[in-house]
Each structure stands twice: as structure tokens, then as C-alpha cells.
Design a protein around this motif. Structure first.
Motif, PDB file in Angstrom:
ATOM      1  N   UNK A 121       0.762  -1.211  -0.047  1.00 54.15           N
ATOM      2  CA  UNK A 121       0.024   0.053  -0.101  1.00 54.15           C
ATOM      3  C   UNK A 121       0.944   1.219   0.081  1.00 54.15           C
ATOM      4  N   UNK A 122       0.908   2.274  -1.060  1.00 47.96           N
ATOM      5  CA  UNK A 122       1.699   3.251  -1.052  1.00 47.96           C
ATOM      6  C   UNK A 122       0.799   4.645  -1.150  1.00 47.96           C
ATOM      7  N   UNK A 123      -0.368   4.253  -1.487  1.00 49.41           N
ATOM      8  CA  UNK A 123      -1.158   5.673  -1.544  1.00 49.41           C
ATOM      9  C   UNK A 123      -2.678   5.257  -1.008  1.00 49.41           C
ATOM     10  N   UNK A 124      -3.105   6.065   0.229  1.00 52.84           N
ATOM     11  CA  UNK A 124      -4.295   5.669   0.742  1.00 52.84           C
ATOM     12  C   UNK A 124      -4.846   6.886   1.290  1.00 52.84           C
ATOM     13  N   UNK A 144      11.099   3.466  -9.169  1.00 54.94           N
ATOM     14  CA  UNK A 144      11.215   3.197  -7.762  1.00 54.94           C
ATOM     15  C   UNK A 144      10.603   4.373  -6.948  1.00 54.94           C
ATOM     16  N   UNK A 145       9.507   5.016  -7.561  1.00 57.49           N
ATOM     17  CA  UNK A 145       9.262   6.132  -6.454  1.00 57.49           C
ATOM     18  C   UNK A 145       7.792   6.524  -7.050  1.00 57.49           C
ATOM     19  N   UNK A 146       7.005   7.350  -6.130  1.00 55.04           N
ATOM     20  CA  UNK A 146       5.771   8.140  -6.513  1.00 55.04           C
ATOM     21  C   UNK A 146       6.022   9.566  -6.127  1.00 55.04           C
ATOM     22  N   UNK A 147       5.651  10.342  -7.204  1.00 54.91           N
ATOM     23  CA  UNK A 147       5.563  11.728  -6.998  1.00 54.91           C
ATOM     24  C   UNK A 147       4.033  12.453  -6.857  1.00 54.91           C
ATOM     25  N   UNK A 148       4.011  13.338  -6.165  1.00 53.98           N
ATOM     26  CA  UNK A 148       2.674  14.037  -5.728  1.00 53.98           C
ATOM     27  C   UNK A 148       2.632  15.502  -5.675  1.00 53.98           C
ATOM     28  N   UNK A 149       1.532  15.940  -6.239  1.00 61.00           N
ATOM     29  CA  UNK A 149       1.503  17.486  -6.027  1.00 61.00           C
ATOM     30  C   UNK A 149      -0.017  17.708  -5.940  1.00 61.00           C
ATOM     31  N   UNK A 150      -0.450  18.532  -4.886  1.00 58.63           N
ATOM     32  CA  UNK A 150      -1.499  18.881  -4.600  1.00 58.63           C
ATOM     33  C   UNK A 150      -1.736  19.989  -3.619  1.00 58.63           C
ATOM     34  N   UNK A 156       0.275  24.445  -0.493  1.00 57.94           N
ATOM     35  CA  UNK A 156       0.822  23.450  -1.453  1.00 57.94           C
ATOM     36  C   UNK A 156       1.411  22.387  -0.941  1.00 57.94           C
ATOM     37  N   UNK A 157       1.322  21.053  -1.480  1.00 55.77           N
ATOM     38  CA  UNK A 157       2.081  19.723  -1.139  1.00 55.77           C
ATOM     39  C   UNK A 157       2.658  19.202  -2.391  1.00 55.77           C
ATOM     40  N   UNK A 158       4.024  18.935  -2.114  1.00 59.29           N
ATOM     41  CA  UNK A 158       4.660  18.555  -3.300  1.00 59.29           C
ATOM     42  C   UNK A 158       5.888  17.504  -2.706  1.00 59.29           C
ATOM     43  N   UNK A 159       6.027  16.328  -3.384  1.00 56.66           N
ATOM     44  CA  UNK A 159       7.009  15.538  -2.770  1.00 56.66           C
ATOM     45  C   UNK A 159       6.949  14.089  -3.491  1.00 56.66           C
ATOM     46  N   UNK A 160       7.971  13.201  -2.934  1.00 53.12           N
ATOM     47  CA  UNK A 160       7.984  12.082  -3.647  1.00 53.12           C
ATOM     48  C   UNK A 160       8.247  10.903  -2.468  1.00 53.12           C
ATOM     49  N   UNK A 161       7.919   9.806  -2.597  1.00 59.84           N
ATOM     50  CA  UNK A 161       8.295   8.691  -1.658  1.00 59.84           C
ATOM     51  C   UNK A 161       9.010   7.492  -2.654  1.00 59.84           C
ATOM     52  N   UNK A 162       9.910   6.750  -1.929  1.00 62.64           N
ATOM     53  CA  UNK A 162      10.568   5.694  -2.608  1.00 62.64           C
ATOM     54  C   UNK A 162       9.593   4.267  -2.257  1.00 62.64           C
ATOM     55  N   UNK A 163       9.576   4.006  -3.375  1.00 60.89           N
ATOM     56  CA  UNK A 163       8.613   2.455  -3.270  1.00 60.89           C
ATOM     57  C   UNK A 163       9.262   1.603  -2.392  1.00 60.89           C
ATOM     58  N   UNK A 165      10.685   2.210   0.589  1.00 59.68           N
ATOM     59  CA  UNK A 165      10.467   2.576   1.730  1.00 59.68           C
ATOM     60  C   UNK A 165       9.091   2.185   2.380  1.00 59.68           C
ATOM     61  N   UNK A 166       9.097   2.407   3.852  1.00 65.70           N
ATOM     62  CA  UNK A 166       7.607   2.050   4.210  1.00 65.70           C
ATOM     63  C   UNK A 166       6.685   3.124   4.256  1.00 65.70           C
TER      64      UNK A 166
END
Length: 179
Positions: A121-124, A144-150, A156-163, A165-166
């Protein structure tokens, strides 16, 4: 003289026949799979043209199959996709809920998203609900990542997570990353 001219112009404009236009923009989530670059993209967009709106509303199932998810309606809608990107599996579930009230955000439909990559589970979190409005999600399993903006609470929220990572992008994550 200028005052009289200005007053006459204002009165002239005031008596012209007008037809108020309501804000009838429809929010959509565009779901795209970009196999050549190994990505799944979800982007918020708006449809203003009345004829295009009618076409979408007349055939929601066809729009869903084309990756056009309408954030509106009188009943709960589910959108589920499973994609193979290289050796990875990306599963996306979007639920659209009808409006539950009136007033600020109460008179609008809402959406919730869950994304798993290779069973993790990476986005919930809400996609469009209350203080949360996501604009762009990029699921990039080959990188190996997910990027997000919103935005969260109009920040503003902008960021990334590594797949690897937990981390999961959820409401507390969005709140921590709001600037």
C-alpha cells in the motif's frame, strides 16, 4: 462631464439583458498508463464545455474505460485498474462518493484513492475531499518512486516517496508535507 458619462455608462450596462452563468465545471481525474516510459499518471482536470459534459454524463462507463473519471454523481462509483509496468504490478482503486450536504465542500462529490505497488500500500487518502485536493500523481515503478502534487488545507504539497520505503501517502503524510 466625466461623472455624467460614467454614470450613463454604468446605467446602460445595468439595463442590458444578461443571463447569469452558473459554475458548471465538472472535475475529472484523468488516468493514463504510459507504458513506453513506465508510468501511471493521475491528473485532475476540469470540463467546462456543456456539450462535452453531456457526452461524459450520457456514457460514464465509456468515459471510465477511456480513463476519464468523473468526480460527480448520485451514487457511489468505483474505478479499479491493474497494470503491469515491467516486472511491477500497479493497482489503483478510486471511489467517488456523491455530495452529502450543502455549503463549503458539502455540496460536492468527493473521491478517495488507494494505490498498491507490488502488493504494498503506497497511497491511501482522499483525492478530492475537504482540505485535500490532489492535482497530479505519478507512479513510477521502474524508477522506484511516486511523485505527488496538490494541496492540503490550501497549502501546497509536493513530494516523493521511494517504493522501497515503508512510507505511505496518507492524510497525516499530506499534512506533514504541506508548506
Amino acid at each position: 462631464m466625466r461623472t455624467r458619462t460614467l454614470a450613463a455608462a454604468v446605467i446602460g450596462i445595468a439595463v442590458l439583458p444578461t443571463r447569469p452563468t452558473a459554475d458548471v465545471s465538472l472535475a475529472i481525474i484523468e488516468y493514463r498508463v504510459l507504458q513506453p516510459v513506465g508510468q501511471v499518471r493521475l491528473t485532475t482536470a476540469f470540463v467546462h464545455d456543456a456539450e462535452i459534459q453531456k457526452a461524459i454524463l450520457a456514457n460514464l462507463a465509456s468515459s471510465d474505460r477511456q480513463g476519464i473519471i468523473l468526480i460527480a454523481g448520485d451514487s457511489v462509483q468505483q474505478f479499479n485498474r491493474r497494470e503491469a509496468i515491467g516486472s511491477h504490478t500497479v493497482e489503483t482503486a478510486i471511489s467517488v462518493y456523491p455530495a452529502v450536504g450543502h455549503g463549503y465542500r458539502g455540496g460536492l462529490a468527493t473521491a478517495y484513492i488507494i494505490v498498491t505497488v507490488d502488493g504494498k500500500n503506497k497511497i491511501d487518502c482522499p483525492y478530492d475531499q475537504g482540505p485535500i485536493e490532489l492535482a497530479d500523481l505519478g507512479i513510477l515503478p521502474l524508477e522506484g518512486m511516486i511523485s505527488i502534487s496538490g494541496s492540503y488545507d490550501d497549502k501546497p504539497v509536493r513530494g516523493m516517496i521511494s517504493l522501497d520505503s515503508s512510507q505511505t501517502i496518507d492524510t497525516p503524510w499530506l499534512e506533514r508535507h504541506a508548506r
